[in-house]
Design an enzyme around this catalytic site. Structure first.
Site, PDB file in Angstrom:
ATOM      1  N   GLU A 156       0.965  -1.231  -0.087  1.00 14.13           N
ATOM      2  CA  GLU A 156      -0.074  -0.001  -0.067  1.00 14.13           C
ATOM      3  C   GLU A 156       1.001   1.148   0.083  1.00 14.13           C
ATOM      4  O   GLU A 156       1.463   1.281   0.898  1.00 14.13           O
ATOM      5  CB  GLU A 156      -0.913   0.044   1.309  1.00 14.13           C
ATOM      6  CG  GLU A 156      -1.841   1.096   1.177  1.00 14.13           C
ATOM      7  CD  GLU A 156      -2.464   1.497   2.663  1.00 14.13           C
ATOM      8  OE1 GLU A 156      -2.243   2.904   2.822  1.00 14.13           O
ATOM      9  OE2 GLU A 156      -2.850   0.792   3.340  1.00 14.13           O
ATOM     10  N   CYS A 173      -2.934   7.629   4.796  1.00 12.15           N
ATOM     11  CA  CYS A 173      -3.016   7.114   3.573  1.00 12.15           C
ATOM     12  C   CYS A 173      -4.212   7.780   2.660  1.00 12.15           C
ATOM     13  O   CYS A 173      -4.181   7.922   1.605  1.00 12.15           O
ATOM     14  CB  CYS A 173      -2.742   5.758   3.396  1.00 12.15           C
ATOM     15  SG  CYS A 173      -4.063   4.846   4.239  1.00 12.15           S
TER      16      CYS A 173
END
Length: 497
Positions: free
Chosen positions: A234, A271
């Site tokens: 990720e 994120c």
């Protein structure tokens, strides 16, 4: 206290070899545990974390400055993940059991085939720094790999070493008390050690949460091995928000305050932070956003390295042609431990044309409390920005009843893993339907890293053809002793099984 500039120690080569050897020995034993037995072990880990939550939160707060409330909630999220992933495995859903009986009358005659998914083997997990529990030692990657039946080799994040060491001890002890074999979980430290483990042929998959640069370097290593392995990273994400004219007219104040709260949450170190706001041309709304940003307080950055990277990105963004710096957030070192703090920054791009000219700069993630407002005049202009965007974890829309930006929504589906409406992307619910991942560079694989389907990353399919009944794994037997959800001859198996 942990100082932001403290060096990351390297686990000695001999200790790494021991961890790798133990994980390799544990792999077939842990895989042979039933999903119910593994779930019981994950519950034991959750209970150990809960019993020590106050101590863990205090440690993490000293190392990260994230605060008691945030960290306490994160511990609860972590223990919830451990339980839910275990229960999902118990259902059998991740193991995809499908049975097609033989059909001698088919043309050509069809053999009997029984298919399921099995654990890959030892998994390396690179812990994330911005979530010292939920994406760290006992976080989503560890929970998913263990639930799948894979031992975990955890590379600790240097941003919270004492929290990591304490959590790792609790995880090891809880697993051992639950009967898991030695080597089911091991932790080590050091950048070079992380690469060494990733290159080792005994490691069968890896998971990573972090930057595009670091994640891509590791992805390339995993892909260039003599026998490449899956690398589930990720990485970076811009997470654009599109506000329609109707939504702005209907609830401007709520959109303004919600946006500022979302992109400054946790000093923008999420994120899913919304980094781009596509806004119908409206100077009054822009000024209202800027006023709220100016009034926001400075918040601690997780490390000096992150703070320096944030400052560099601010300087890069500020060089874009025609961009206006509405609020220049300063970095100050006021923490008693020398931890850097950042005030939010806000930029304005007056037209879509200028964004497209500077796409390589403006449509890149800025990890920290900064955002760019892009003014647009038509839906087609908003579509041009989304089209120029690289893969993102999220795209958010704020719309009013009756509006039909169907073309934008279809475009968002191609660009992101999660498409939101009338909310904010910060906050990732741990549910079965969650998708936390998206096209590159937001992620390196199509799988989610949050929610029970995160387990899928650490499994591979195997089919048995015309196998004697006595040689079939339990999941594929006719009597279904594991009580898995299964598909037989193209139909869900009845409850009688």
């Amino acid at each position: 206290m942990n100082h932001p500039q403290s060096a990351e120690p390297e686990t000695p080569a001999g200790e790494l070899e021991t961890l790798l050897g133990l994980a390799t020995q544990a792999a077939p034993v842990w895989a042979a545990f039933t999903p119910r037995e593994r779930a019981t072990a994950l519950v034991a880990v959750a209970e150990a974390l809960e019993a020590n939550a106050d101590h863990l939160v205090a440690l993490a707060d000293r190392e990260t400055g994230l605060g008691h409330a945030r960290l306490s909630g994160e511990v609860k999220r972590t223990t919830g993940q451990l339980r839910s992933y275990g229960e999902h495995a118990v259902s059998g859903a991740p193991f995809g059991v499908t049975i097609d009986h033989a059909d001698p009358d088919a043309t050509p005659p069809r053999p009997e085939l029984r298919r399921h998914l099995v654990p890959l083997g030892p998994v390396e997990v690179f812990a994330g720094g911005n979530f010292p529990f939920a994406f760290s030692v006992a976080g989503t990657d560890t929970a998913a790999a263990l639930a799948a039946g894979c031992p975990v080799l955890l590379k600790a994040h240097p941003g919270h070493p004492r929290t990591s060491a304490t959590t790792a001890t609790l995880v090891r002890e809880a697993l051992a008390e639950a009967g898991a074999p030695l080597g089911t979980f091991g932790m080590f430290t050091g950048r070079e050690a992380g690469v060494t483990v990733l290159r080792d042929e005994r490691v069968q998959a890896a998971a990573f949460t972090g930057s595009v640069r670091g994640g891509r370097a590791l992805f390339d290593i995993a892909s260039s091995r003599p026998r490449p392995i899956p690398f589930h990273g990720e990485l970076g994400s811009v997470n654009p928000v599109v506000v329609t004219a109707g939504a702005l007219a209907e609830r401007r104040s709520a959109i303004v305050s919600g946006f500022v709260a979302s992109f400054t949450l946790g000093a923008g170190q999420f994120c899913t932070k919304p980094g781009i706001l596509l806004l119908p041309r409206d100077p009054e709304t822009v000024e209202e956003i800027a006023a709220q940003v100016r009034a926001a307080h400075a918040l601690p950055m997780l490390s000096l390295q992150i703070a320096e990277g944030y400052r560099r990105r601010l300087d890069e963004v500020a060089t874009a042609r025609q961009i206006r710096t509405l609020v220049d957030g300063a970095l100050t070192t006021t923490d008693a431990d020398g931890r850097p703090q950042a005030s939010p920054s806000l930029f304005l791009v007056p037209s879509v044309e200028h964004v497209l000219e500077e796409a390589d700069n403006l449509l890149e993630e800025c990890f920290g409390p900064a955002a760019v407002i892009v003014q647009y005049d038509t839906e087609d202009e908003a579509a041009q920005v989304l089209e120029a965007l690289e893969g993102s974890l999220t795209v958010t829309f704020h719309t009013a009843p009756g509006e039909q930006p169907a073309g934008l929504v279809e475009l968002a589906q191609r660009k992101a893993g999660r498409v939101l409406f009338n909310g904010w992307p910060t906050g990732v619910a741990v549910t079965t339907a969650q998708q936390h991942g998206g096209p590159y560079p937001s992620a390196t694989s199509a799988h989610t890293s949050v929610g029970p389907y995160a387990i899928d990353r650490f499994l591979r399919p195997v089919a048995y053809q015309d196998a004697p009944a006595e040689l079939l794994p339990a999941a594929l037997r006719d009597d279904n002793p594991l009580r898995f959800l299964r598909t037989v001859d193209g139909k869900p198996e009845t409850a009688a099984h």
